[in-house]
Design an enzyme around this catalytic site. Structure first.
Site, PDB file in Angstrom:
ATOM      1  CG  ASN A  21      50.652  45.542  33.486  1.00 60.75           C
ATOM      2  OD1 ASN A  21      50.251  46.043  32.437  1.00 60.75           O
ATOM      3  ND2 ASN A  21      49.943  44.657  34.181  1.00 60.75           N
ATOM      4  NE  ARG A 106      49.218  42.132  30.697  1.00 61.04           N
ATOM      5  CZ  ARG A 106      47.975  42.560  30.910  1.00 61.04           C
ATOM      6  NH1 ARG A 106      47.767  43.649  31.606  1.00 61.04           N
ATOM      7  NH2 ARG A 106      46.959  41.902  30.436  1.00 61.04           N
ATOM      8  CG  HIS A 195      43.811  37.099  31.052  1.00 56.27           C
ATOM      9  ND1 HIS A 195      42.454  36.885  31.084  1.00 56.27           N
ATOM     10  CD2 HIS A 195      44.007  38.349  31.481  1.00 56.27           C
ATOM     11  CE1 HIS A 195      41.845  37.982  31.513  1.00 56.27           C
ATOM     12  NE2 HIS A 195      42.774  38.891  31.767  1.00 56.27           N
ATOM     13  NE  ARG A 256      37.380  43.774  28.290  1.00 59.38           N
ATOM     14  CZ  ARG A 256      38.506  43.338  28.877  1.00 59.38           C
ATOM     15  NH1 ARG A 256      38.625  42.082  29.278  1.00 59.38           N
ATOM     16  NH2 ARG A 256      39.509  44.165  29.052  1.00 59.38           N
ATOM     17  CD  GLU A 399      48.536  38.312  34.720  1.00 57.27           C
ATOM     18  OE1 GLU A 399      47.859  38.737  35.677  1.00 57.27           O
ATOM     19  OE2 GLU A 399      48.255  38.540  33.547  1.00 57.27           O
TER      20      GLU A 399
END
Ligand code: AMP
Length: 428
Positions: A21, A106, A195, A256, A399
């Site tokens: 990742n 990823r 996601h 965010r 993940e």
């Protein structure tokens, strides 16, 4: 793992997968043994390019998992992966091993083209590059990670697992913004969602927890990490999600803003005289919880609330209010909801967030049992009482495991095929 043939050569079962990742200044990696899907080692290289780079490596094959640390400048991604490979080799898990079947990456943005995990070819890499304008923060780092890994093991299949892929099943009326169609299409502007690997994994695990097939259940997944997103999953397929063209839209996140009136951006430009880049930084890095109260860690926010801090309390209320709006909206989208599922750092660990998000939603069949909600566990679990019409659950996301599974499903060797090497060369 090896078996021996009649001729005396060892058949190496290539059943390990390295998951990478790659972020702009970090690389996270995990090496998995797909025989039992266990982790052989995990690691992280952070602050790449700075004097204070750091590598943390934890082998998981022995008894005690002891983390080794390297500090000092690691110049770039190539050096980061080389350092990680050295650490793995020191544990007898070298990346030159014939046991390594593939590297799974990823990749954040796969646009509309990539709906499935994909073996990376030159053409695939070109297409991932073409998507840089819609993922300027993420795809370049992912591409660097892929190129670096290819240089390390050019012979090995490299697989891209896209954050957007799970959301490509969204109907057109959910994916399109209500703006001029020609402009939208010319610039590939639409809701992509992110996601996705987590939403896919968690929605499937939630069905398992309910003892039903994914095709039989409708689930709302709330992935609440530093980045946060919600999705509505009907019969195993994503039908709506809160992140959009970029990961900025939707829920209130660590840094965010999530949803705002788009006119706020014109206002900031025209009235506050901010540049586009400054607005980008404001909304992506200086908003959300950190913008509201100065902290983006939910633990710290709860601590401040306990001490009577009003700014922290308001930030928490805004965060939870947004969550409730999405739970309500996605209940309407799905029509029938079987489970609301919390996952990721906040979702898995913050009982107060879960309690507050579900409070007052009894009319939707949603109730949280305070005792069950207080239990800390790394396992998927229900936190709603038996009598509740809709299950509320906590499902830890994974993940990396999902990326390894998808990678291995695509390129893993079916037994007993394997790479034959003389016995002496077998790397355990
Ligand atoms: P993630 O992006 O999934 O790693 O989530 C990171 C976020 O999870 C942190 O910024 C915290 O806000 C939150 N978090 C992690 N551990 C806890 C905890 N024990 N209690 C509350 N929030 C937590």
């Amino acid at each position: 793992m090896t078996t021996t043939t009649k001729e005396g050569s060892a058949v190496v079962q290539a059943r390990r997968v390295l998951v990478l990742n790659s972020g702009s200044s970090s690389v996270k990696y995990q090496l998995l043994d797909m025989n039992d899907r266990s982790r052989l080692a995990i690691g992280l290289v952070e602050r790449i390019g700075e004097e204070t780079s750091r590598l943390l490596h934890t082998p998981l094959t022995g008894g005690d998992a002891e983390t080794r640390e390297r500090t000092g400048r690691i110049a770039d991604h190539a050096a980061a992966l080389k350092a990680a490979a050295e650490e793995l080799a020191a544990d007898g898990l070298g990346l030159d091993s014939p046991e390594l079947a593939a590297i799974g990456h990823r990749v954040v943005h796969g646009g509309l083209r990539f709906t499935e995990p994909t073996v990376i070819t030159d053409e695939v890499l070109t297409e991932i590059e073409r998507l840089v304008p819609v993922a300027p923060l993420h795809n370049p780092a992912n591409i660097t990670g892929i190129r670096t890994a290819q240089a390390l093991r050019p012979d090995l299949p490299q697989v891209a697992v896209f954050d957007t892929a799970f959301h490509t099943t969204m109907p057109e009326y959910a994916a399109r913004y209500a703006i001029d169609v020609e402009t939208a299409d010319a610039h590939r502007i639409r809701r992509y969602g992110f996601h996705g690997t987590s939403h896919a994994y968690v929605s499937r695990k939630a069905a398992e927890l309910l003892g039903r097939a994914p095709e039989e259940v409708n689930v709302i997944v709330l992935h609440l990490g530093n980045g946060a997103s919600a999705s509505a999953v009907a019969a195993g397929r994503c039908v709506e999600t809160s992140m959009g063209l970029t990961p900025l839209e939707g829920l209130v996140m660590g840094t965010r803003s999530g949803d705002i009136d788009p006119a706020v951006t014109f206002h900031l430009k025209r009235v506050a005289g901010m540049s586009t880049d400054e607005i980008d930084v404001l909304l992506n890095k200086k908003s959300g919880l950190v913008g509201l109260c100065g902290d983006n860690d939910m633990r710290e926010i709860r601590r401040r609330i306990d001490e009577g801090d009003e700014r922290a309390a308001l930030a928490f209320d805004i965060y939870v209010h947004r969550l409730k709006k999405y739970i309500g909206a996605y209940s309407a989208v799905l029509g029938r909801v079987d489970a609301v599922v919390f996952t990721a750092g906040v979702g898995e660990n913050s009982a107060p967030v879960r309690e507050a998000a579900i409070a007052g939603l009894e009319e939707l069949g949603l109730v949280v049992d305070a005792g069950l909600n207080a239990v800390r566990s790394g396992e998927p679990r229900l936190i709603s009482p038996n009598y509740a019409r809709v299950a509320v659950a906590v499902v830890p996301t994974d993940e990396e495991l999902e990326i390894a599974d998808q990678t291995f499903a695509l390129v893993g060797q079916a037994e007993p095929a394997g790479q034959q090497v003389p016995v002496g060369q077998v790397d355990n």
